[in-house]
Scaffold this active site. Structure first.
Site, PDB file in Angstrom:
ATOM      1  N   MET A  42      33.584 -22.528  65.239  1.00 13.06           N
ATOM      2  CA  MET A  42      35.041 -22.630  65.017  1.00 13.06           C
ATOM      3  C   MET A  42      35.487 -21.597  63.981  1.00 13.06           C
ATOM      4  O   MET A  42      34.711 -21.182  63.122  1.00 13.06           O
ATOM      5  CB  MET A  42      35.459 -24.027  64.547  1.00 13.06           C
ATOM      6  N   ASN A  43      36.763 -21.171  64.105  1.00 14.62           N
ATOM      7  CA  ASN A  43      37.364 -20.409  63.002  1.00 14.62           C
ATOM      8  C   ASN A  43      38.791 -20.870  62.755  1.00 14.62           C
ATOM      9  O   ASN A  43      38.986 -22.098  62.603  1.00 14.62           O
ATOM     10  CB  ASN A  43      37.171 -18.891  63.135  1.00 14.62           C
ATOM     11  N   ASP A  44      39.758 -20.023  62.677  1.00 17.23           N
ATOM     12  CA  ASP A  44      41.082 -20.333  62.105  1.00 17.23           C
ATOM     13  C   ASP A  44      41.701 -21.668  62.538  1.00 17.23           C
ATOM     14  O   ASP A  44      41.713 -21.978  63.730  1.00 17.23           O
ATOM     15  CB  ASP A  44      42.113 -19.278  62.528  1.00 17.23           C
ATOM     16  N   GLU A  67      46.231 -10.170  58.874  1.00 15.03           N
ATOM     17  CA  GLU A  67      46.121 -11.219  59.889  1.00 15.03           C
ATOM     18  C   GLU A  67      46.776 -12.510  59.388  1.00 15.03           C
ATOM     19  O   GLU A  67      46.941 -12.721  58.185  1.00 15.03           O
ATOM     20  CB  GLU A  67      44.646 -11.537  60.173  1.00 15.03           C
ATOM     21  N   GLN A  98      40.546 -22.353  66.390  1.00 16.74           N
ATOM     22  CA  GLN A  98      39.820 -21.380  67.202  1.00 16.74           C
ATOM     23  C   GLN A  98      38.414 -21.915  67.470  1.00 16.74           C
ATOM     24  O   GLN A  98      37.717 -22.338  66.532  1.00 16.74           O
ATOM     25  CB  GLN A  98      39.744 -20.042  66.463  1.00 16.74           C
ATOM     26  N   ARG A 114      49.266  -9.633  66.041  1.00 22.29           N
ATOM     27  CA  ARG A 114      48.816 -10.990  66.389  1.00 22.29           C
ATOM     28  C   ARG A 114      49.194 -12.047  65.346  1.00 22.29           C
ATOM     29  O   ARG A 114      49.708 -11.742  64.299  1.00 22.29           O
ATOM     30  CB  ARG A 114      47.302 -11.015  66.609  1.00 22.29           C
ATOM     31  N   ASP A 115      48.908 -13.285  65.722  1.00 29.15           N
ATOM     32  CA  ASP A 115      49.021 -14.477  64.878  1.00 29.15           C
ATOM     33  C   ASP A 115      50.480 -14.802  64.547  1.00 29.15           C
ATOM     34  O   ASP A 115      50.882 -14.877  63.363  1.00 29.15           O
ATOM     35  CB  ASP A 115      48.186 -14.311  63.590  1.00 29.15           C
ATOM     36  N   SER A 125      45.041 -16.914  67.496  1.00 32.28           N
ATOM     37  CA  SER A 125      45.731 -17.850  66.598  1.00 32.28           C
ATOM     38  C   SER A 125      47.237 -17.890  66.824  1.00 32.28           C
ATOM     39  O   SER A 125      47.844 -16.944  67.314  1.00 32.28           O
ATOM     40  CB  SER A 125      45.428 -17.468  65.158  1.00 32.28           C
TER      41      SER A 125
HETATM   42  N1  DQQ Z   1      41.001 -14.890  64.151  1.00 34.04           N
HETATM   43  C1  DQQ Z   1      41.683 -14.936  65.423  1.00 34.04           C
HETATM   44  C2  DQQ Z   1      42.780 -13.939  65.332  1.00 34.04           C
HETATM   45  C3  DQQ Z   1      42.977 -13.778  63.867  1.00 34.04           C
HETATM   46  C4  DQQ Z   1      41.576 -13.878  63.329  1.00 34.04           C
HETATM   47  C5  DQQ Z   1      40.686 -14.674  66.514  1.00 34.04           C
HETATM   48  C6  DQQ Z   1      41.527 -14.212  61.870  1.00 34.04           C
HETATM   49  O1  DQQ Z   1      43.958 -14.395  65.971  1.00 34.04           O
HETATM   50  O2  DQQ Z   1      43.613 -12.571  63.539  1.00 34.04           O
HETATM   51  O3  DQQ Z   1      39.687 -15.658  66.547  1.00 34.04           O
HETATM   52  O4  DQQ Z   1      40.324 -14.851  61.530  1.00 34.04           O
END
Ligand code: DQQ
Length: 545
Positions: free
Chosen positions: A70-72, A274, A88, A205-206, A133
């Site tokens: 997992m991430n964001d 980001e 994520q 993005r984001d 994200s």
């Molecule tokens: N993680 C996402 C992006 C973001 C980045 C991709 C930041 O949308 O910019 O997994 O950790």
């Protein structure tokens, strides 16, 4: 001071010899994962649920998926009496890739239950190669996601070029009419198909829409992460009345200096910002963004006429393993911040472990009288406390200056608890969380590991040293230093006087979490409180199911 015999914290189990910090940006992790030879990656069979449930390094009161990467945090929202968290997620491996949005819900932001994946890439669609994200908002009573979709593209067409991937990024839209937000209907075409004409961006993005109270007719504003090569990161500002037709306005905030060095990935140099989040707080606005593996905050004014953010104060949001945070309003209107806590061990280790990453505890953001950001842990976490244990300390030795080393007779078990220390240091003070050993056993003392080490001296009263990090703090006259540690499996979240935070990962080999002891140097009578709580796990196993 840290007892000189105590080893500095270790970062890895397999590579105990190295104590190298891994650069934390997700893009660096992406690069590392992409660099794994496929033979090696395939050798890591997914671990069984029972193996994962037994892994003592898996946190017990933080949110993390039952397995895999997992991430964001994405789109945290309070809806119909429940908190929903998306994040994520790679459903097929414990390395970055194939981004989906995982989903969990909570009655209180502390106890979570997983729900099925909420967003998956659509083959042939603008998010064919990943649902990146984004944000959840409610428009005309309809829960809506605005997020970035990525699809493979030629280097010329791509807006994301990090040395491993060439992706075209577009801003996408989906709605839900399900009260549990399980299912989402995607609009097939992007709501923003490309960056503003004529701009050569380092990324796009984001998206983070918000309702700006000062704007007429309830219009939405939206921040999108971006930047320019060799000119620095920036935040693009858009406006809409329906979340679908967006008008580009201008750069609302940005760096006035070029990124550092000639990195292949513009996030590594700071030329790409980001995960922006821009919102009103008190009588100011706050901007949060992530770049170069760090998270920055700025407070200031969003000029209501020109809609430009004018920075007044700035700082680092966390001094450790913390990235890509996202905020939401809780049911009482408090601004809550969540962050991704990445691994700091080598890719091969976490990939083999079958899981990687966790969500921070909910953090409440407020504005200090000095206009600086204040960060405290949400009070709901106190529900997890069991009986308070007042920690007593026994003197071990006195050093040349007469400073005493004091050791706790009490231990934190199962690496699952909270420690609160308040102190008014009249002499240099240090506190270490470490593996307990017999102080008479020289060999054991020599190999003792400190998981986190804090030093403070009145001679340098505006600075607290956490391991090698220097945290800026400002204590009012007579105000005690307050250190609050949340220790969970392989993570320590440290809150210092609601002014600074440092998130630390710690690893150890074997099937059992070590007991953790407390070592203090300084004057015992300076310590006004030293309390320990074992915290209750949020699920019966470590899988939060
Ligand atoms: N993680 C996402 C992006 C973001 C980045 C991709 C930041 O949308 O910019 O997994 O950790």
């Amino acid at each position: 001071m840290i007892p000189h015999s105590v080893k500095k914290p270790q970062e890895s189990t397999a590579s105990m010899k190295t104590n190298r910090r891994i650069f934390l940006s997700s893009t660096a992790i992406i690069a590392a994962a992409a660099a794994l030879p496929s033979r090696v990656a395939m050798a890591f069979a997914p671990n069984s649920a029972s193996e994962l449930a037994k892994d003592p390094r898996r946190p017990q009161f933080h949110l993390l998926p039952a397995r895999n990467w997992m991430n964001d945090p994405n789109g945290p929202i309070f809806w119909k009496g429940r908190y929903h968290m998306f994040f994520q997620y790679n459903p097929n491996a414990a390395v970055w890739g194939d981004m989906h949005w995982a989903h969990a819900w909570s009655p209180d932001m502390i106890h979570w239950k997983h729900l099925p994946v909420a967003l998956a890439p659509t083959s042939g669609g603008p998010d064919a190669d990943g649902c990146f994200s984004g944000t959840a908002v409610v428009h005309n009573g309809i829960p809506t996601l605005i997020y970035t979709g990525v699809a493979k593209a030629s280097p010329e067409q791509a807006t994301l070029r990090d040395g491993n991937n060439n992706f075209k990024e577009t801003q996408l839209y989906a709605t839900s009419n399900d009260s549990m937000l399980r299912t989402w209907t995607k609009r097939p075409t992007p709501v923003i198909p490309a960056p503003p004409p004529g701009m050569q961006v380092t990324g796009f993005r984001d998206p983070a829409p918000w309702r700006e109270p000062t704007l007429a007719n309830g219009a939405w504003l939206m921040a999108v992460g971006s930047g320019t090569k060799d000119k620095g990161g920036s935040i693009l500002l858009y406006k809409s009345s329906d979340l679908q037709a967006w008008e580009y306005l201008h750069v609302v905030a940005g760096s006035n200096k070029a990124g550092a060095g000639d990195a292949t990935n513009p996030v590594d140099s700071g030329d790409m910002w980001e995960c922006p989040d821009l919102f009103p707080l008190g009588n100011k606005h706050v901007l949060i963004y992530s770049t170069q593996g760090k998270v920055f905050w700025k407070t200031g004014e969003l000029d209501p006429n020109e809609l430009i953010f004018h920075e007044e104060q700035s700082g680092l949001l966390d001094h450790g393993s913390f990235y890509a945070p996202k905020t939401q309003l809780d049911k009482s209107g408090n601004r809550i911040l969540w962050g991704w806590i990445p691994e700091t061990r080598p890719v091969a280790e976490y990939s083999a472990a079958g899981w990687a990453g966790l969500m921070s505890l909910p953090r409440v953001l407020t504005l200090g009288e000095d206009g600086r950001l204040r960060i405290s842990v949400a009070s709901a976490v106190e529900k997890l406390r069991t009986r308070e244990q007042k920690v007593s300390l026994k003197q071990v030795q006195a050093d040349a200056t007469g400073n005493k080393e004091l050791l706790s007779d009490m231990r934190l078990k199962d690496a699952c608890g909270e420690l609160l220390c308040t102190v008014k240091p009249t002499e240099p003070f240090s506190i270490d969380l470490l593996t307990p050993v017999d102080p008479k056993d020289a060999k054991a003392v020599a190999s003792q590991v400190s998981y986190i080490s804090i030093r403070y001296s009145q001679a340098n009263a505006k600075e607290l040293v956490v391991d090698q990090q220097r945290l800026q703090i400002g204590l009012a006259a007579g105000e005690p230093l307050e250190l609050r540690f949340f220790i969970d499996g392989s993570v320590i979240e440290l809150f210092v006087n609601n002014q600074a935070t440092c998130t630390k990962r710690f690893y150890y080999p074997g099937p059992t979490a070590p007991e953790i002891a407390i070592s203090v140097t300084g004057k015992e009578s300076d310590i006004t409180r030293l309390s320990l709580w074992q915290l209750s796990p949020i699920s019966k196993d470590r899988l939060t199911t």
